[in-house]
Design a protein around this motif. Structure first.
Motif, PDB file in Angstrom:
ATOM      1  N   LEU A 153      40.901  29.221  38.720  1.00 46.22           N
ATOM      2  CA  LEU A 153      39.840  29.937  39.428  1.00 46.22           C
ATOM      3  C   LEU A 153      40.270  31.368  39.740  1.00 46.22           C
ATOM      4  CD1 LEU A 153      37.081  29.981  40.781  1.00 46.22           C
ATOM      5  CD2 LEU A 153      38.136  29.017  42.844  1.00 46.22           C
ATOM      6  N   LEU A 154      41.543  31.533  40.156  1.00 49.77           N
ATOM      7  CA  LEU A 154      42.052  32.878  40.433  1.00 49.77           C
ATOM      8  C   LEU A 154      41.996  33.744  39.177  1.00 49.77           C
ATOM      9  CD1 LEU A 154      43.445  34.827  42.431  1.00 49.77           C
ATOM     10  CD2 LEU A 154      45.641  33.861  41.699  1.00 49.77           C
ATOM     11  N   LYS A 155      42.401  33.190  38.038  1.00 49.49           N
ATOM     12  CA  LYS A 155      42.336  33.926  36.774  1.00 49.49           C
ATOM     13  C   LYS A 155      40.908  34.299  36.426  1.00 49.49           C
ATOM     14  CE  LYS A 155      46.512  32.136  34.508  1.00 49.49           C
ATOM     15  NZ  LYS A 155      47.021  31.326  33.369  1.00 49.49           N
ATOM     16  N   ALA A 156      39.989  33.362  36.632  1.00 52.92           N
ATOM     17  CA  ALA A 156      38.584  33.619  36.326  1.00 52.92           C
ATOM     18  C   ALA A 156      38.028  34.744  37.197  1.00 52.92           C
ATOM     19  CB  ALA A 156      37.767  32.339  36.514  1.00 52.92           C
ATOM     20  N   GLN A 157      38.383  34.739  38.490  1.00 48.95           N
ATOM     21  CA  GLN A 157      37.901  35.785  39.390  1.00 48.95           C
ATOM     22  C   GLN A 157      38.554  37.132  39.075  1.00 48.95           C
ATOM     23  OE1 GLN A 157      35.117  34.440  40.297  1.00 48.95           O
ATOM     24  NE2 GLN A 157      35.308  35.211  42.393  1.00 48.95           N
ATOM     25  N   LYS A 158      39.804  37.108  38.597  1.00 50.04           N
ATOM     26  CA  LYS A 158      40.435  38.358  38.162  1.00 50.04           C
ATOM     27  C   LYS A 158      39.681  38.963  36.987  1.00 50.04           C
ATOM     28  CE  LYS A 158      45.217  37.433  39.635  1.00 50.04           C
ATOM     29  NZ  LYS A 158      46.594  37.145  39.186  1.00 50.04           N
ATOM     30  N   ARG A 159      39.255  38.124  36.080  1.00 52.64           N
ATOM     31  CA  ARG A 159      38.473  38.630  34.933  1.00 52.64           C
ATOM     32  C   ARG A 159      37.137  39.186  35.411  1.00 52.64           C
ATOM     33  NH1 ARG A 159      40.679  33.956  32.413  1.00 52.64           N
ATOM     34  NH2 ARG A 159      38.796  32.757  32.914  1.00 52.64           N
ATOM     35  N   LYS A 160      36.506  38.496  36.326  1.00 53.75           N
ATOM     36  CA  LYS A 160      35.197  38.920  36.820  1.00 53.75           C
ATOM     37  C   LYS A 160      35.281  40.277  37.521  1.00 53.75           C
ATOM     38  CE  LYS A 160      31.337  37.482  39.742  1.00 53.75           C
ATOM     39  NZ  LYS A 160      30.795  36.403  40.621  1.00 53.75           N
ATOM     40  N   HIS A 161      36.368  40.484  38.271  1.00 53.03           N
ATOM     41  CA  HIS A 161      36.519  41.729  39.058  1.00 53.03           C
ATOM     42  C   HIS A 161      37.536  42.677  38.411  1.00 53.03           C
ATOM     43  CE1 HIS A 161      34.121  40.121  42.384  1.00 53.03           C
ATOM     44  NE2 HIS A 161      34.794  38.985  42.267  1.00 53.03           N
ATOM     45  N   SER A 162      37.696  42.573  37.120  1.00 50.37           N
ATOM     46  CA  SER A 162      38.758  43.318  36.423  1.00 50.37           C
ATOM     47  C   SER A 162      38.627  44.825  36.578  1.00 50.37           C
ATOM     48  CB  SER A 162      38.779  42.942  34.939  1.00 50.37           C
ATOM     49  OG  SER A 162      37.539  43.248  34.333  1.00 50.37           O
ATOM     50  N   GLU A 163      37.390  45.349  36.588  1.00 47.81           N
ATOM     51  CA  GLU A 163      37.224  46.806  36.668  1.00 47.81           C
ATOM     52  C   GLU A 163      37.730  47.350  38.001  1.00 47.81           C
ATOM     53  OE1 GLU A 163      33.313  48.123  35.767  1.00 47.81           O
ATOM     54  OE2 GLU A 163      33.303  47.263  33.747  1.00 47.81           O
ATOM     55  N   GLU A 164      37.360  46.691  39.087  1.00 50.82           N
ATOM     56  CA  GLU A 164      37.822  47.173  40.392  1.00 50.82           C
ATOM     57  C   GLU A 164      39.320  46.940  40.557  1.00 50.82           C
ATOM     58  OE1 GLU A 164      36.469  47.339  45.037  1.00 50.82           O
ATOM     59  OE2 GLU A 164      35.347  46.122  43.616  1.00 50.82           O
ATOM     60  N   LEU A 165      39.829  45.817  40.065  1.00 52.42           N
ATOM     61  CA  LEU A 165      41.269  45.563  40.132  1.00 52.42           C
ATOM     62  C   LEU A 165      42.046  46.578  39.316  1.00 52.42           C
ATOM     63  CD1 LEU A 165      41.306  41.662  39.877  1.00 52.42           C
ATOM     64  CD2 LEU A 165      41.832  43.023  41.906  1.00 52.42           C
ATOM     65  N   GLU A 166      41.490  47.013  38.214  1.00 59.10           N
ATOM     66  CA  GLU A 166      42.156  48.032  37.401  1.00 59.10           C
ATOM     67  C   GLU A 166      42.225  49.359  38.144  1.00 59.10           C
ATOM     68  OE1 GLU A 166      41.946  50.026  32.911  1.00 59.10           O
ATOM     69  OE2 GLU A 166      40.385  48.638  33.586  1.00 59.10           O
ATOM     70  N   ARG A 167      41.152  49.698  38.876  1.00 58.76           N
ATOM     71  CA  ARG A 167      41.184  50.931  39.668  1.00 58.76           C
ATOM     72  C   ARG A 167      42.254  50.838  40.757  1.00 58.76           C
ATOM     73  NH1 ARG A 167      35.484  50.625  38.841  1.00 58.76           N
ATOM     74  NH2 ARG A 167      35.139  49.567  40.840  1.00 58.76           N
ATOM     75  N   ILE A 168      42.401  49.660  41.321  1.00 59.50           N
ATOM     76  CA  ILE A 168      43.414  49.453  42.366  1.00 59.50           C
ATOM     77  C   ILE A 168      44.822  49.616  41.791  1.00 59.50           C
ATOM     78  CG2 ILE A 168      44.467  47.675  43.839  1.00 59.50           C
ATOM     79  CD1 ILE A 168      41.578  46.654  44.353  1.00 59.50           C
ATOM     80  N   THR A 169      45.086  48.951  40.665  1.00 57.02           N
ATOM     81  CA  THR A 169      46.439  49.040  40.081  1.00 57.02           C
ATOM     82  C   THR A 169      46.713  50.434  39.532  1.00 57.02           C
ATOM     83  OG1 THR A 169      45.609  48.129  37.988  1.00 57.02           O
ATOM     84  CG2 THR A 169      46.585  46.581  39.558  1.00 57.02           C
TER      85      THR A 169
END
Length: 535
Positions: free
Chosen positions: A468-484
């Motif tokens: 589930l964590l992996k799935a949510q990372k994919r779903k929110h990948s754009e915002e997570l990419e901005r964070i990283t």
């Protein structure tokens, strides 16, 4: 978002020993003399005053004056050099390798911590004078540690052959290095200032010690910084009794090894040698070894050479040529405190870590042990980066965390539903508690079956949680990419900015305001990572 500071202990970048020292834990009390607070400096002054001679002052001032004859010191520096003649004048010292063009950014923070502490001490104790000292590590021979710096993620390395003390190393060949670097730094007023500073430092001075002195003076001379090269026969002559004791008694080894055994729960920063001295000549700096089983009156050998001495021979060399004896990291700390009227040493966590191994050694040879202060640390950010962090709802604590932890935490926050299956696991465990009660009343083989099934179902929930964590990372990948992306800008290579970047990267954008801003905002006794927004 808060833009002031995060404590060293909460930053995640300090060792357990440093955290315990900063928290003044009882198990560290025997490792230092006095903790670095302003009120403790009065007693340190009195102790040092009773243990530092006028003869040593006179020699120190004479050596510094001769070294400064090579450059044009500021009025503030000249005044400080003169003040060193006064018995009411004391020093605060930091040391650093002769990194090319200052190396990592924290070089600035070390010097500024030292300058700013002398200001605070003068305000608190106006009847005394306090002089900031930069101890150039001219006798180091680890050239690979200092022959490069990074600019915007690119490493600029000076490739040349080196042996012996780096301070004596010729600057020949740096003109070719400069041509490559000057293209990368670009154009503009600040860029031209940087280029001029590099040329005047390295292309107009024949060795690395003189080049580094010029550079540090150009950056900090107006603040009264005094720069010392201790690779000097007159200074080492005052250190002869301690070198002699090291050769004959090996006191450093005996005392430091006792301390390191007490620190078995921590990572040891430095392990002592039986003799903590090098033999130094041009293009040679090698360890002095002692062979107690030699039939030649106790033979001393110079490692990786054919040079050897009897006891009487090496003592004769010491009396006539003390400059041939170079202290290692343990003896250098003692050397510094013998030749300077020093109250406090300022260094990074690793440096303070090895200083904490030395107090019993200093006590044994009856030399005052300095107050130990962890240098300032800072994260330099732009207004644009601060706004990005605000928009992404990031705190500085978030950005200081490990990237994996940051991504997991933000994924859970962005998720529309809980990713943590703790409650489901607890419910499952309660259901199995009843099954365990039944199992205990029947055949023992059934107990094993229940335990296996419980472990299987708990493992299944853990795997579902991960998926589930992996799935949510994919779903929110754009915002997570901005964070990283933002974290990678501020923490290059997922490391501290101050250990990766060179000051010229920030000077190019901010000019002289970079130094003045750091002077104004860094508080030496704060024990915090400062977050400094550069406009």
């Amino acid at each position: 978002m808060p833009t002031d500071a995060i404590s060293y202990q909460k930053s995640g970048y300090f060792s357990p020993l440093m955290n315990d020292y900063l928290d003044q834990k009882s198990n560290t009390k025997s490792l230092y003399n006095r903790f670095p607070i302003l009120e403790n400096f009065e007693a340190q002054v009195q102790e040092k005053k009773a243990n530092y001679t006028h003869e040593n002052r006179a020699i120190l001032v004479s050596v510094i004056e001769s070294q400064y004859a090579k450059i044009n010191p500021s009025t503030a520096t000249l005044n400080n050099i003169k003040l060193l003649n006064n018995s009411n004048t004391f020093t605060v010292t930091t040391g650093h390798q002769l990194n090319l063009f200052t190396g990592p950014l924290y070089f600035l923070y070390k010097i500024i911590s030292t300058i700013n502490l002398t200001k605070e001490l003068k305000s608190k104790y106006p009847s005394f004078n306090f002089v900031p000292i930069y101890w150039m590590a001219t006798e180091d021979h680890d050239f690979e540690e200092i022959n490069y710096f990074n600019l915007k993620g690119r490493k600029f390395r000076w490739n040349t052959n080196s042996s012996g003390a780096v301070g004596r190393l010729s600057t020949n060949g740096l003109d070719a290095f400069f041509e490559v670097y000057s293209k990368e730094i670009g154009s503009g007023k600040n860029a031209e200032t940087i280029k001029t500073l590099f040329k005047e430092s390295y292309l107009k001075h024949s060795n690395l010690a003189d080049a580094t002195r010029f550079l540090a003076n150009a950056l900090f001379g107006e603040y009264g910084l005094v720069i010392l090269d201790a690779d000097n026969a007159d200074l080492k002559r005052t250190f002869i009794p301690y070198i002699k004791e090291e050769l004959l008694q090996q006191t450093a080894y005996k005392k430091v090894i006792e301390t390191t055994r007490k620190l078995s729960n921590y990572n040891i920063q430095v392990n002592p040698r039986e003799i903590n001295l090098f033999y130094l000549e041009n293009n040679l700096r090698e360890r002095i070894l002692f062979d107690p089983y030699s039939n030649r009156d106790g033979k001393y050998k110079v490692n990786n050479t054919t040079i050897e001495f009897s006891e009487s021979e090496i003592l004769s060399v010491l009396e006539n040529h003390p400059e041939k004896f170079s202290p290692n990291v343990i003896m250098r700390s003692l050397y510094q405190e013998v030749i300077l009227p020093n109250l406090c040493y300022i260094g990074g966590g690793g440096e303070i870590g090895y200083w904490l191994e030395l107090k019993s050694f200093f006590d044994a040879v009856k030399v005052s042990f300095p107050i130990l202060l962890v240098r300032n640390s800072a994260l330099l950010v732009t207004e644009k980066q601060t706004k990005k962090a605000d928009k992404l709802e990031l705190t500085w604590k978030d950005l200081f965390s490990k990237q994996k932890d940051l991504v997991n935490t933000k994924t859970e926050q962005l998720s529309e539903f809980p990713i943590d299956f703790t409650s489901q696991k607890e419910l499952l465990q309660k259901q199995f508690e009843r099954l365990h009660e039944i199992a205990n009343q029947t055949d023992k083989s059934f107990i094993g079956a229940v335990e296996a099934q419980e472990a299987k179902q708990i493992k299944g929930l853990v795997n579902l949680e991960k998926r589930l964590l992996k799935a949510q990372k994919r779903k929110h990948s754009e915002e997570l990419e901005r964070i990283t992306d933002l974290q990678n800008e501020l923490f290059p290579n997922q490391s501290l900015q101050e250990r990766q970047a060179n000051f010229s990267e920030f000077y190019r954008e901010n000019g002289e305001k970079l130094i003045t801003t750091l002077i104004d905002q860094l508080k030496p006794l704060g024990n915090n990572f400062n977050i400094i927004t550069l406009s």
